[in-house]
Design a protein around this motif. Sequence first.
Motif, PDB file in Angstrom:
ATOM      1  N   THR B 146       0.710  -1.136  -0.034  1.00  0.00           N
ATOM      2  CA  THR B 146       0.122   0.029   0.002  1.00  0.00           C
ATOM      3  C   THR B 146       0.649   1.337  -0.013  1.00  0.00           C
ATOM      4  OG1 THR B 146      -1.441  -1.194   1.375  1.00  0.00           O
ATOM      5  CG2 THR B 146      -1.886   0.944   1.356  1.00  0.00           C
ATOM      6  N   PHE B 147       1.873   1.235   1.031  1.00  0.00           N
ATOM      7  CA  PHE B 147       2.560   2.530   1.126  1.00  0.00           C
ATOM      8  C   PHE B 147       3.895   2.425   0.296  1.00  0.00           C
ATOM      9  CE2 PHE B 147      -0.247   1.969   4.762  1.00  0.00           C
ATOM     10  CZ  PHE B 147      -0.769   2.943   4.598  1.00  0.00           C
ATOM     11  N   ILE B 148       4.594   3.506   0.229  1.00  0.00           N
ATOM     12  CA  ILE B 148       6.139   3.557  -0.260  1.00  0.00           C
ATOM     13  C   ILE B 148       6.857   3.386   0.833  1.00  0.00           C
ATOM     14  CG2 ILE B 148       7.710   4.710  -1.784  1.00  0.00           C
ATOM     15  CD1 ILE B 148       5.198   4.354  -3.424  1.00  0.00           C
ATOM     16  N   ARG B 149       7.675   2.137   0.847  1.00  0.00           N
ATOM     17  CA  ARG B 149       8.392   1.944   2.022  1.00  0.00           C
ATOM     18  C   ARG B 149       9.902   1.359   1.391  1.00  0.00           C
ATOM     19  NH1 ARG B 149       5.320   4.401   4.200  1.00  0.00           N
ATOM     20  NH2 ARG B 149       3.829   3.821   5.793  1.00  0.00           N
ATOM     21  N   PRO B 150      10.955   1.441   2.209  1.00  0.00           N
ATOM     22  CA  PRO B 150      12.246   0.889   1.721  1.00  0.00           C
ATOM     23  C   PRO B 150      12.177  -0.391   1.665  1.00  0.00           C
ATOM     24  CG  PRO B 150      12.306   2.396   3.893  1.00  0.00           C
ATOM     25  CD  PRO B 150      10.792   2.170   3.499  1.00  0.00           C
ATOM     26  N   SER B 151      13.004  -1.002   0.519  1.00  0.00           N
ATOM     27  CA  SER B 151      12.982  -2.579   0.310  1.00  0.00           C
ATOM     28  C   SER B 151      13.822  -3.111   1.283  1.00  0.00           C
ATOM     29  CB  SER B 151      13.407  -2.570  -1.008  1.00  0.00           C
ATOM     30  OG  SER B 151      14.705  -2.112  -1.208  1.00  0.00           O
TER      31      SER B 151
END
Lengths: 822, 455
Positions: B146-151
């Motif tokens: 859903t959200f832009i998060r670090p990989s």
Amino acid sequence: MQIATRLALKLNSEYTFGIVLKKVFLYTNILSFISCVLGAHLIAAVQNDDGLIYFEKNVRPLLLEECSKCHGEKKQKGGLRLDLPQYIFKGGDSGTAFISGNAEHSLMIKAVKGVLSDLRMPPKTHLTSTQIEHLSNWINSGAPLPSFDEDALKQTKLSGDLTQVKQHWSFQPITATKLPQVPKQVVVQNAIDTFIYDKLQEKQLRFSGKAEPLILLRRLCLDLVGLPPTQQQIETFLSEPIDIAYPKMVDALLQSKHYGEKWAKHWLNLVRYAESTGKDENHALPYAYTYRDYVIQAFNEDLPYHQFIKEQLASDLFVNTRSEQEQLKHLPATAFNMFGPKNIAERDLNQLCMDVIDEQLDNISLTFLGLTMSCARCHDHKFDPISTKDYYALAGILKSTETLEDWTPTAIKTHHYSSMLTQTEQAHNQPLIAQIKSKLTEYKKLEDNKKRTPEQDNSFKLLADAIATLKSQLIPEKRSYTLTDFPLENATHDDREIQNCRVHVRGSYQTQKGEPIVRSVPKIFEHLYASEPVPENQSGRVQLANWIAHASNPLTAKVMVNRIWTWHFGKGLVSSTSNFGTTGTEPSHPELLDWLTKDFIDHNWSIKHLQQRIVNSATYQQSSDHREDASAIDPDRTYLWSFPPQRLDAEIIRDRMLTVSGEIDPQQGKPFFDQDPFLEKHRANGLEQKFEQSHERSIYLPVYRNKIYPMFKVFNFNSASMPNPQRENTSLSTQSLFLYNSPYVISRAQACAKRLLALQSDEPSRIKTAYMQIYQREANVKEIELLSQYHQHFSQKYPAPEKVWTLIVQSLFLTQEFLSLN
Amino acid sequence: MNRITRRSALELSAAMAAFSSQALFGQTPSKQTTHHEASAKRVIYIHIHGGLSQVESFDYKPELYKMDGKPFPGLKPEVTFSSGKLGELQAPFVKFKQYGESGAWVSELFPQLSSIVDKLTFIKSMCGSNVAHGGACLKMNTGSSTFIRPSLGAWISYALGTENTNLPAFIPIQPTMGHGGVQNFGSAFLPGVHQGTYIENKIDFIDSTHSISDIEMMNAFSEQLEQVSDSREDTTLTHAANRSLAIRMMKNSPTLFDLTQESNQTKSMYGMDHKETSPFGQKCLLARRLSESGVRFVTLTHGYWDDHGKIIAGHSNKAGQIDQPITALIKDLDQRGLLEETLVVFGTEFGRMPVAQNRNSKDWGRDHNPDGFTYWIAGGGAKAGLSYGATDPWGFYASENKVDFHDFHATILDLLGLNHEKLTFTHMGRAYRLTDVHGHVIRDLMKAPQRSQFV
């Protein structure tokens, strides 16, 4: 509760297992009735903070995730609801779900452990042993539940004291601040300098001297228009005393059409502008450029910032008072709400809808208010005065706003094409499109077949021709619109269904709760100024826009003034530029920020006025040189004892290279995306060629998510998926690799070399010209000497002057001076 | 005006070169930075892109053969990828056998891998949350669809830094550019240096049309220009150090990316002498070379397994392309004594349903299934020869010891010596974690579940 437990235990020991269950439930039902009568006292007795945290962290998510589909708001199988504390406590048809303090004998635990033959939960899966352990631990610790007063849900709750939060510096009304006293001998140009001087004194620092005239001119040009000064600008600038030439140049640059091209870039970055949806399917947004152009124009025309805000939130709703031409110009503004990355392939459309709204809300509040909002999707904001109620009041506004015609990818694809044509035109195209599509299927089959027979080869060619002929008969896409056929993708409008949102417990649409929250603006500044109620038949975007763009809103203007400051100096008066909340940083010069904000509002929110103040200050005109004495006290130059040097943004480096190589095309190029509806959905073919071959300014290059140009990538351009208030311009070795080896850089160096060699002159004066052309300043004696040495060295190795000069130019590109603003 | 003198500048740049790390990828070389004793130092993550069918690879379901053509007795998932009602159960098109001392079940799609099952740890109860590739890939890589998060790789780079200052800490080899694209190896709000430096065959712009000596000359020239220039800034030194380090990288890289340096025996072990296995064999071999050189996190992608139709041909061909290379990778790491400290992950964004799509055609296939699928891990402290968790009798839903991606991420971090609850980054006033507020370390998967704590 404790009585209930003891009784249940007693019963349990007296009866055999099978019989006991029903009876226990009978008793516990009665007992739970008693405990209800006794009220909250009993419950409060077993509440403890750790237990509650444990419940929130480990138990509630588990119940929501594993159980609420059948035991939630929609379905209550066996009369049991497990989505909210009061129902969990109440139990279901078979009685209470748990016996406080005794997990082993709780029905819930037996069911999930699968020890009962007729009751196994969840029916089709099993909980993990850890999950079961969580449930058991919670029950054994007394099964504490949060207060389940219905009303509690609707009330604004804050972990801190609201009045305390309201005392936070950024929430204070903007007041007039007095200018500090400055001794006569100190050179100040305007109010900014008095505040800066005052702080420098306090920190035992002093101003640096004024930068050299040509360094100053170069700084001003790169900063205001994003291009190095032209030969003519240099001559004009040097023809008059600097005190006269400088403010004149400031005015001229602010009037240049290139000014908007530079400043729109900062804004586009902030609002995560991109020309594709990103995430999974990554569809192109072929009309996104109309928003980009709108922003450029807004900066060039110095659109008052409050107006700029209103247009981006609701230009479609403000239209009636304007001429059609005017309306059209401003319509793309609301695309601001649409650039968030989207999971177009998400099959759960309710989820997609709420995700999009969440992203939109966060973007609005980060951009304009410098506050995070999305925390409140799941719980009252822990640090800032935004409650879950505020969140869903705002969410209703966006839920009532249509931002994409449909959520399906097909709709996105075909919609681009058809929505631009009249019905008759569409009717003409439709049969043609059908024919093309069927031919394309065959065509693609043959295309994939690498071992075509001669006949197949022939029909392949025929098919290609037939497709081309059919395509030529299509009525082509239009590039100019009237109000009625304006591409929807670029303009919001109020939804047919205006609706309020209910609170989504823990942010999940599956657990909506309570009465719908009436659409409204947040309550935080209620004590400062009145907000307009949202009319029943409107989304509420107008009221939201008016509330944000209100002169009494303590955040809006302050946040923008700080942004503009940041984009000039590379660091803000408040360094957390999008976080003015209680977890953000405090301003280094609070009085200056207030003074500038008031000045900004008093001058009709004019961004150009603000910038004039900034660049005309003595603070801005200081040299950027390193000073050991000052550095020892303030290494980050927070107090501005000099102009802080900054690595240029990727786009500016590219534009600078193209300018010094004489290749730049000052005109805006054609829109990139072909309107051919038969292209693949990832219509980004040819992006790299566009980058390499088109020499228009970088702002006009399409920003396609997941296909960021290699040069931009190494020079810290972000992924265009998150709001980016400020570039993180770090130095990386991959940048050096790019500058040494990329064919793009070598080509620019070559073009620049050719341009230098075309000059009729001897080598010594060519060396001077080269310096002027690339660095826009005179070379000093040592620099000329060095250049001659290396010229000689390279000439011995390579006979071709073009090669020699290419290496020289490229070496100049490699320096810090070329890559930074100083 | 007191500027840095040339001499002090040179001294400084020598000093910088000495602990060159900061300048190159902005990272510090690893010191004692873990929370507890690590059993893995590096990770190689093999992503089977598109969705590998668990019931045709490692999750043997005898019941499924018996019930071929019958309706699925359980509940239909709430959200499915392809709309419409569920098809009937479909017997796998392959046979299974047990192998090794562990008796692990492997289908005939993976004949070579079956010879090393005792080195692998199977997780049969993986479950995701998203039915579409994009969401599922993002979930697998970043923990959030859903959200832009670090990989995952970015978090690991952030936590542990780089082992080799001439190389990035995180290199995805030919990742997919769709389905989340760069976000799958992005750094989101973590500093940009931690995003994956993805490569086709080698690092971008490492090859030059200029000779190294010309580049060295340009570097010397620009450095001297900076020294005689009238203005001097405090960041010039970092910049100069980066230029020199880029040259060092160029000098080192031909050997690193040049697979011809390997012996013929090694190359043929990876299947590089056969057309089918060669492309992925090369990737696996490159992954080993990068990992061996100290790259913390290498990802490999093989695609595209999305067999909604023609699964028999589709899965058979693709398994044929990877079986030998992945087996070789494990064996090779083992031979070199690297498997001990290198965690190899073999996984997919989701599995496939035990029911068929288009069952009555020979072109039948299977739809996406995020509710139960199989991963295996090897080395790096994983408990070899174990099969953990299970799906229901048809291989549809994970039913025993469910492992979701948060649990899996928490476990990987734990093997690397990191506590997923302590590895945080504060962004916009909130401390973020890879596992958000979820995740349980699955200690049962570890050879040494308890290791000494440092902090």
